[in-house]
Design a protein around this motif. Structure first.
Motif: not given
Lengths: 346, 281, 260
Positions: B82-84, B50, B77-80, B54-56
């Protein structure tokens, strides 16, 4: 408890008594349909209801709820605690209770879901047995009109208009403490009345849609024609999922700054869970853009197979309770009863 | 093995203690916390990481137990999430839930010869298996590891792979899909199946194959191995799906109505995966 | 962050209703102002302000003439992040319907004297410049706007549920306007756009007794053809239905479906 009888008038009196002790939710008429609402008087109850617009799943798996809050910089997650004040759901239908028994399995098995289970434990369920088929229902086929557990009280209207009370738990029996004078104990003479009524109910809910061999047919995999047919018309709106008492899919998101008491504090984060639908494309899309179930047909297949193949394998009951809500809510008229007939070649 | 936490949706905190660039799109994060050190896990399981607010994200475990904490490798991958994560620094806090899922049954493989097939970042979950086997070398027979990536710059944990290459009790083969003239190399060039096609041991029934990579690769690798006498039940694969809860509730990772990748997997035999329509999509 | 991020709020062709919604945040707008400096906002700032060196530019409205296109390019050059608010900016908006018609005829019907009219084709902002994030809706949902700003300030993308309006409508337990074989309510004889429209509004219209208007645009996998078929079954004309699906998005989405 030996089954007892209560008259329709006395039942209302008893409900009034319950309202003084608990929050009571019961079906009321609203916007041309029935829906559960918190009631202040027994008169508000629509006793002629057949089934409610939404099932009772939303009482336990909230449509939207906060699972936890945390600090963005320090972590320290704190679980939110669900409201566990005692409440009564009056007038749950047998199909909804059967569905609840199934979802109980999901939320207690392997990993215990405290949000769902705490609400479940603080809720008393008073069921009302169906004596007639309603609208689009086919609960006889799905064997869901006679749950043996999952309720605290089950009420059944006899031919004479009197109502039979069966307790399903200790909590159910306790509910009549102080109200016994409203009821009468049944005696041996009542046996023929009870048998007659239940025989009639059994006959009313005789299975009428073939399900034999469904497992083998699905496993053979020659079901694609049906999904392809539905794919052409399905809008992927997900309404069937939200009205379904046995669909418990949810999505989870993290948000910042939206704390109720401290709006705008960027360090405060929350984890939100919300009903979702497996018919949505986004439900299967991962970052990078890959979609695991790219076509509506594959998503419909997943939806049906979970109910008709996956759940029976895992829990030993149908994943559909035949309440027929999806049939009446589907904007394009997809009918699971027709699907079953087509699958079994009837 | 699975200790029920009071609330399975709530992570425990861990601190990022070290970040290493693995290649241009991937980093490894060393995580540590007292709870983490108590965590017992097995190769093939995954955790949910987590980033608060941002997310999990579900991440395969890339390492075997060691005292200073724990390592995960993450591709941007450019997702919320992994990019963070790729912008995070040493000292930042993340949340961990897990370990989740069924591991590779390494004990059942004792006495067998093992072939590891690592396609792309599929290497990372398999890395835990390889390290486990090296730590318990006497329990297993011959070892062969095959690595394939798109081009030479995408290899990760290169030092480690090279140290395995120098071992006498283990064979390593590497391949790249293609390479341009400037940065080409002297090892194999071609798809990973060009190596598995040539893998024809005398007694295929003595081998177990552990494979991880993009699901589409499983089909071709499976075909290639089938031709050389391996059956689908000898081949173990690790599947990937969208996941939210990781504990069999939210239904995101359900494969065609019957199997949860998070609870019944992510490790399946290729035979099981083929039996689930869409399992290898 | 040592210095507060500089924010500019701009209006192109639109009703300025979305900017009003920002003001309607009331108390919560003060909490947003804890985090940012508003350096340009023609609607709300009294003093002349500076639209340069912005961290965040917030744009309402569509690009409907050459000057606006040039202004937008300038805003993009002067801003690190560009977010748009409202249906006009994201989809073209109501005025986008004129893209489906003969522009000259529309103009001469609307204006008696055409000499000062510079209107060209209507374009959504992302068709002119790169947009980093769009808050949709007509008008925007102010809570969603606040959440988007807070997430951008926290350095992450705002969360999006990516679901059709039916999700939020059912969550609220509303009566369905789209059920089969059900007569449409007499006071609203049009068909609900919920099944094919993007959620995020909290099913605002259906919760208040009106069918969804589709102001947030189509969902990613909207099955518009089938929706039109269903509308025809509900005694609607193809012209009415085509107008409904293009009411907000005529400017940007191809009009193939309406033609069919």
């Amino acid at each position: 408890m030996i089954p007892r009888f209560i008259s329709q008038e006395a039942l209302k009196e008893w409900v009034e008594h319950l309202i003084t002790q608990f929050s009571v939710y019961a079906p009321v008429q609203e916007k041309g349909d029935y829906d559960f609402a918190k009631i202040a008087h027994a008169e508000e109850i629509a006793f002629d209801f057949d089934r409610t617009r939404m099932s009772i799943k939303g009482f336990f798996l909230k449509p939207e709820e906060k699972l936890m809050s945390a600090s963005a910089s320090k972590g320290d997650p704190v679980a939110s605690s669900p409201d566990t004040s005692k409440r009564i759901i009056f007038g749950a239908r047998p199909c909804d209770i059967t569905a609840l028994n199934l979802t109980d399995n999901v939320f207690v098995k392997d990993f215990y879901d405290p949000y769902y289970m705490k609400r479940r434990q603080s809720t008393i369920i008073i069921g009302i047995r169906c004596t007639e088929k309603c609208r689009t229902c086919f609960c006889g086929t799905m064997d869901s009109n006679n749950p043996l557990t999952g309720y605290d009280i089950m009420l059944t209207e006899m031919d004479t208009g009197e109502i039979l009370i069966q307790a399903g738990s200790d909590n159910g029996e306790k509910l009549f403490r102080g109200s016994r004078h409203l009821t009468r104990q049944s005696s041996e003479e009542d046996q023929s009345l009870i048998l007659k009524t239940f025989k009639k109910i059994t006959e009313t809910f005789t299975p009428d849609i073939p399900t034999t061999g469904l497992k083998a047919i699905i496993d053979l995999g020659r079901t694609e024609f049906l999904w392809k047919k539905y794919e052409k018309i399905c809008l992927s709106c997900g309404q069937c999922v939200f009205v379904c008492p046995t669909c418990w899919c949810f999505d989870v998101k993290e948000i910042v700054g939206a704390d109720e008491t401290d709006f705008g504090n960027l360090d405060k984060t929350a984890r939100i869970r919300r009903w979702a639908s497996c018919l949505y494309k986004d439900y299967h899309t991962v970052s990078g853009g890959h979609i695991f179930m790219p076509t509506v047909a594959s998503r419909l297949e997943n939806y049906y197979k979970h109910k008709l193949r996956g759940i029976p394998e895992k829990f030993g009951v149908w994943g559909c309770v035949g309440c027929g809500r999806c049939v009446s809510t589907c904007p394009v008229g997809i009918d699971i009863r027709e699907s079953l007939k087509e699958l079994t070649g009837d | 093995m699975r200790k029920p936490r009071e609330n399975p949706y709530i992570p425990f905190d861990a601190t990022i203690t070290k970040i290493v660039d693995l290649n241009e799109e991937s980093k490894s994060f060393h995580l540590d916390s007292s709870e983490l050190r108590k965590m017992i896990y097995q190769p093939g399981q995954f955790i949910q990481v987590t980033v608060y607010g941002v997310g999990e994200v579900a991440i395969g475990i890339t390492d075997t137990i060691y005292d200073e904490g724990f390592e995960v490798a993450i591709r941007n991958t450019g997702g919320r999430v992994t990019s963070y994560l790729h912008t995070m620094k040493v000292g930042d806090i993340v949340g961990i839930r897990g370990p989740l899922g069924k591991p590779f049954p390494m004990d059942d493989f004792k006495g067998k010869n093992l072939l590891f097939i690592c396609a792309g970042i599929g290497f990372w979950p398999i890395r835990a298996c390889i390290k486990h086997v090296i730590n318990h070398r006497e329990d297993y027979g011959k070892l062969l590891a095959i690595f394939g990536v798109r081009n030479p710059s995408l290899f990760t944990y290169t030092d480690e792979i090279e140290s395995w290459m120098s071992r006498e009790d283990m064979k390593v083969q590497r391949t790249v899909d293609s390479c341009s003239d400037e940065d080409c190399w002297d090892e194999n060039v071609g798809l990973i199946t060009s190596l598995t096609d040539d893998f024809k041991p005398q007694n295929p029934e003595d081998w177990i194959i552990l494979c991880c990579g993009p699901p589409v690769a499983f089909k071709f690798i499976g075909e290639s191995l089938n031709k050389n006498g391996f059956n689908d039940d000898q081949i173990w694969v690790s599947l990937e799906r969208k996941m939210k809860c990781g504990i069999g509730k939210c239904n995101h990772c359900l494969i065609h109505g019957t199997r949860y990748v998070c609870m019944d997997g992510p490790v399946f035999t290729l035979g099981e995966a083929r039996d689930m329509p869409g399992g290898l999509d | 962050m040592s210095e507060k991020p500089r924010v500019g709020i701009f209006g192109m062709t639109s009703c300025y209703g979305c900017q009003l919604e920002i003001i309607n945040l009331e108390e919560n707008i003060l909490r947003l102002l804890d985090h940012v400096n508003i350096s340009y906002w023609r609607l709300a700032l009294e003093t002349p302000s500076d639209p340069k060196n912005l961290d965040i530019a917030i744009i309402e409205g569509s690009a409907s003439n050459q000057e606006e296109i040039e202004e937008l390019r300038e805003i993009r050059q002067n801003s690190k992040i560009v977010i748009t608010i409202g249906a006009c900016a994201a989809l073209g908006g109501v005025q986008g319907m004129r893209n489906l018609m003969n522009n000259e005829r529309v103009m001469s019907a609307a204006y008696s004297n055409l000499s000062g009219v510079r209107a060209t084709e209507v374009k959504a902002i992302h068709e002119v410049i790169k947009v980093d994030y769009a808050v949709r809706g007509c008008p925007i949902n102010k809570e969603e706007f606040a959440a988007a700003i807070l997430h951008l300030l926290a350095g992450t993308q705002p969360p999006a549920w990516n679901m059709p309006v039916c999700n939020e409508c059912k969550i609220k337990g509303n009566e369905c306007f789209f059920e089969r074989k059900k007569p449409l309510p007499h006071y609203q004889s049009r068909v609900c756009l919920g099944p094919i429209s993007e959620a995020g509004c909290g099913a605002r219209c259906p919760s208040n007794g009106m069918p969804c208007d589709g102001c947030r645009g189509w969902t990613e996998d909207a099955h518009v053809k089938q929706w039109i078929k269903e509308g025809l079954e509900r005694n609607q004309t193809i012209e009415d239905l085509a107008m409904l699906v293009h009411r907000y998005s005529g400017g940007t989405k191809d009009s193939e479906i309406a033609k069919e």
